[in-house]
Design an enzyme around this catalytic site. Sequence first.
Site, PDB file in Angstrom:
ATOM      1  N   CYS A 115      -8.194  26.697  10.845  1.00  0.00           N
ATOM      2  CA  CYS A 115      -7.601  26.837   9.499  1.00  0.00           C
ATOM      3  C   CYS A 115      -8.625  27.270   8.455  1.00  0.00           C
ATOM      4  O   CYS A 115      -8.255  27.752   7.388  1.00  0.00           O
ATOM      5  CB  CYS A 115      -6.946  25.531   9.072  1.00  0.00           C
ATOM      6  SG  CYS A 115      -5.572  25.075  10.140  1.00  0.00           S
ATOM      7  N   HIS A 252      -6.294  26.205   1.124  1.00  0.00           N
ATOM      8  CA  HIS A 252      -5.578  26.224   2.407  1.00  0.00           C
ATOM      9  C   HIS A 252      -4.328  25.364   2.255  1.00  0.00           C
ATOM     10  O   HIS A 252      -4.356  24.286   1.654  1.00  0.00           O
ATOM     11  CB  HIS A 252      -6.487  25.681   3.511  1.00  0.00           C
ATOM     12  CG  HIS A 252      -5.766  25.446   4.799  1.00  0.00           C
ATOM     13  ND1 HIS A 252      -4.949  26.383   5.366  1.00  0.00           N
ATOM     14  CD2 HIS A 252      -5.729  24.353   5.623  1.00  0.00           C
ATOM     15  CE1 HIS A 252      -4.433  25.893   6.486  1.00  0.00           C
ATOM     16  NE2 HIS A 252      -4.887  24.665   6.659  1.00  0.00           N
ATOM     17  N   ASN A 282       2.200  25.502   7.208  1.00  0.00           N
ATOM     18  CA  ASN A 282       0.772  25.720   7.441  1.00  0.00           C
ATOM     19  C   ASN A 282       0.616  26.914   8.385  1.00  0.00           C
ATOM     20  O   ASN A 282       0.962  26.815   9.564  1.00  0.00           O
ATOM     21  CB  ASN A 282       0.170  24.444   8.045  1.00  0.00           C
ATOM     22  CG  ASN A 282      -1.332  24.543   8.257  1.00  0.00           C
ATOM     23  OD1 ASN A 282      -1.902  25.633   8.200  1.00  0.00           O
ATOM     24  ND2 ASN A 282      -1.957  23.412   8.518  1.00  0.00           N
TER      25      ASN A 282
HETATM   26  O1  UT7 Z   1      -4.580  22.728   8.672  1.00  0.00           O
HETATM   27  C1  UT7 Z   1      -5.438  22.041   9.492  1.00  0.00           C
HETATM   28  C2  UT7 Z   1      -5.723  20.721   8.975  1.00  0.00           C
HETATM   29  N1  UT7 Z   1      -4.571  19.861   9.108  1.00  0.00           N
HETATM   30  C3  UT7 Z   1      -4.288  19.044   8.129  1.00  0.00           C
HETATM   31  O2  UT7 Z   1      -4.924  19.079   7.112  1.00  0.00           O
HETATM   32  C4  UT7 Z   1      -3.204  18.020   8.342  1.00  0.00           C
HETATM   33  C5  UT7 Z   1      -3.676  16.711   7.818  1.00  0.00           C
HETATM   34  N2  UT7 Z   1      -2.743  15.613   8.016  1.00  0.00           N
HETATM   35  C6  UT7 Z   1      -1.532  15.552   7.396  1.00  0.00           C
HETATM   36  O3  UT7 Z   1      -1.119  16.462   6.702  1.00  0.00           O
HETATM   37  C7  UT7 Z   1      -0.734  14.280   7.542  1.00  0.00           C
HETATM   38  O4  UT7 Z   1      -1.544  13.287   8.140  1.00  0.00           O
HETATM   39  C8  UT7 Z   1       0.566  14.456   8.375  1.00  0.00           C
HETATM   40  C9  UT7 Z   1       1.596  15.244   7.591  1.00  0.00           C
HETATM   41  C10 UT7 Z   1       0.265  15.129   9.701  1.00  0.00           C
HETATM   42  C11 UT7 Z   1       1.187  13.080   8.646  1.00  0.00           C
HETATM   43  O5  UT7 Z   1       1.418  12.391   7.412  1.00  0.00           O
HETATM   44  P1  UT7 Z   1       0.907  10.896   7.205  1.00  0.00           P
HETATM   45  O6  UT7 Z   1       1.378  10.475   5.893  1.00  0.00           O
HETATM   46  O7  UT7 Z   1      -0.584  10.889   7.466  1.00  0.00           O
HETATM   47  O8  UT7 Z   1       1.698  10.133   8.304  1.00  0.00           O
HETATM   48  P2  UT7 Z   1       1.134   9.241   9.517  1.00  0.00           P
HETATM   49  O9  UT7 Z   1       0.507  10.093  10.549  1.00  0.00           O
HETATM   50  O10 UT7 Z   1       0.330   8.126   8.944  1.00  0.00           O
HETATM   51  O11 UT7 Z   1       2.495   8.658  10.099  1.00  0.00           O
HETATM   52  C12 UT7 Z   1       3.303   7.758   9.340  1.00  0.00           C
HETATM   53  C13 UT7 Z   1       4.561   7.457  10.150  1.00  0.00           C
HETATM   54  C14 UT7 Z   1       4.271   7.116  11.608  1.00  0.00           C
HETATM   55  O12 UT7 Z   1       5.171   6.132  12.010  1.00  0.00           O
HETATM   56  P3  UT7 Z   1       4.704   4.596  12.107  1.00  0.00           P
HETATM   57  O13 UT7 Z   1       3.536   4.557  13.072  1.00  0.00           O
HETATM   58  O14 UT7 Z   1       4.297   4.203  10.709  1.00  0.00           O
HETATM   59  O15 UT7 Z   1       5.934   3.895  12.590  1.00  0.00           O
HETATM   60  C15 UT7 Z   1       4.578   8.383  12.345  1.00  0.00           C
HETATM   61  O16 UT7 Z   1       4.943   8.170  13.697  1.00  0.00           O
HETATM   62  O17 UT7 Z   1       5.394   8.633  10.192  1.00  0.00           O
HETATM   63  C16 UT7 Z   1       5.740   8.929  11.547  1.00  0.00           C
HETATM   64  N3  UT7 Z   1       5.934  10.360  11.690  1.00  0.00           N
HETATM   65  C17 UT7 Z   1       7.109  10.961  11.458  1.00  0.00           C
HETATM   66  N4  UT7 Z   1       8.312  10.484  11.054  1.00  0.00           N
HETATM   67  C18 UT7 Z   1       9.299  11.384  10.890  1.00  0.00           C
HETATM   68  C19 UT7 Z   1       5.026  11.293  12.066  1.00  0.00           C
HETATM   69  N5  UT7 Z   1       5.590  12.515  12.070  1.00  0.00           N
HETATM   70  C20 UT7 Z   1       6.893  12.334  11.708  1.00  0.00           C
HETATM   71  C21 UT7 Z   1       7.962  13.211  11.536  1.00  0.00           C
HETATM   72  N6  UT7 Z   1       9.146  12.671  11.121  1.00  0.00           N
HETATM   73  N7  UT7 Z   1       7.862  14.530  11.731  1.00  0.00           N
END
Ligand code: UT7
Length: 325
Positions: A115, A252, A282
Amino acid sequence: MSTLRTVVTGTGHYLPKRVVPNSYFEDFIDTSDEWITTRTGIKTRYYAASDETTSSLGLKAAESALAKSGNKPEDIDLVIVATSTSDHTFPSTATQIQSGLGITTGYAFDIQAVCAGFVFALANANALIKAGEASKALVIGAETFSRIMDWEDRTTCILFGDGAGAIVLESDNMVNGSQDRGVLATDLHSDGRFKDILYVDGGVSTTKTTGYLRMKGREVFRHAVSKLVTSTEQVLNKANIKSSEIDWAVPHQANVRIIQSATQKLNIPLDKVIVTLEQHGNTSAASIPISLSVASDKGKFKKGDLILSHAIGGGLCWGSFLLRW
Ligand code: UT7
């Protein structure tokens, strides 16, 4: 005393026809439009058709940038493509786009910094032009990340889209003053210790397969905000510029919460930040040049505006650049 600078003289982008809304995923994974919108800011993304490839998307973006710059293909002596989703293991996507444009002189190569790829590509093009190794460059970010999605992994497949963006970068002599146009500073970093938080689980020399993207999103998020802020402070220092002087931030486009958090720490108001991820998702290395092109087409940038871009991706690789439009 005059200084050789590299100036952006054209921008272009191309997005495939197929628009995919968040609701598309609700049919096959446990997710919702509400979760995707509030956690990422993404509403739609574009997916390439089966007969489209990274080079075909990149070619269209390059043609548009070239036309807007007023150059002919034969004027270009350097083509750099930032991509992690090359058409083939080799040759490079850059040589395919070079050939698609009908360019048979100069040289072309790919850069792989995921990225952060466009920031790395622009920094390399800038350095090669300043070293006298090229005079007019096409710098392209092009990706088909839909081809490396695991459609059963709800934590990643909702995030990424396909697309391409391009700029023409050419040398110009400036007076070495505070209003000089062109690339003012670049700042690049990588740290391979963080491979396991964002990678593809296949490859030529390991599994002999393409593999799927794997990410520990929360950890990448944490690194993203702090590393983007530090790199931006470093690029501002190199150019002796304060963040209050920035007219536009073109970050980005991974997650609107990362964008908000990093720009807030840098004291850049949100009305100066270009955000396109709501429509495009993204697009990895294509996200900054797509955003530059979309904003330029909307007439947002005036000649002399100070623009900051920063990005982070797999590796980890991260960096930033500052340029005067
Ligand atoms: O471009 C390259 C670099 N990449 C990035 O910069 C991405 C960086 N990371 C992010 O943007 C975020 O971490 C994400 C969007 C990937 C995830 O958001 P988050 O607020 O960090 O969520 P999380 O990973 O802490 O997950 C929170 C909850 C989890 O459930 P539990 O464990 O709390 O029960 C996940 O399993 O959300 C759940 N979850 C979802 N729920 C519904 C994860 N993906 C989904 C989904 N729909 N698609």
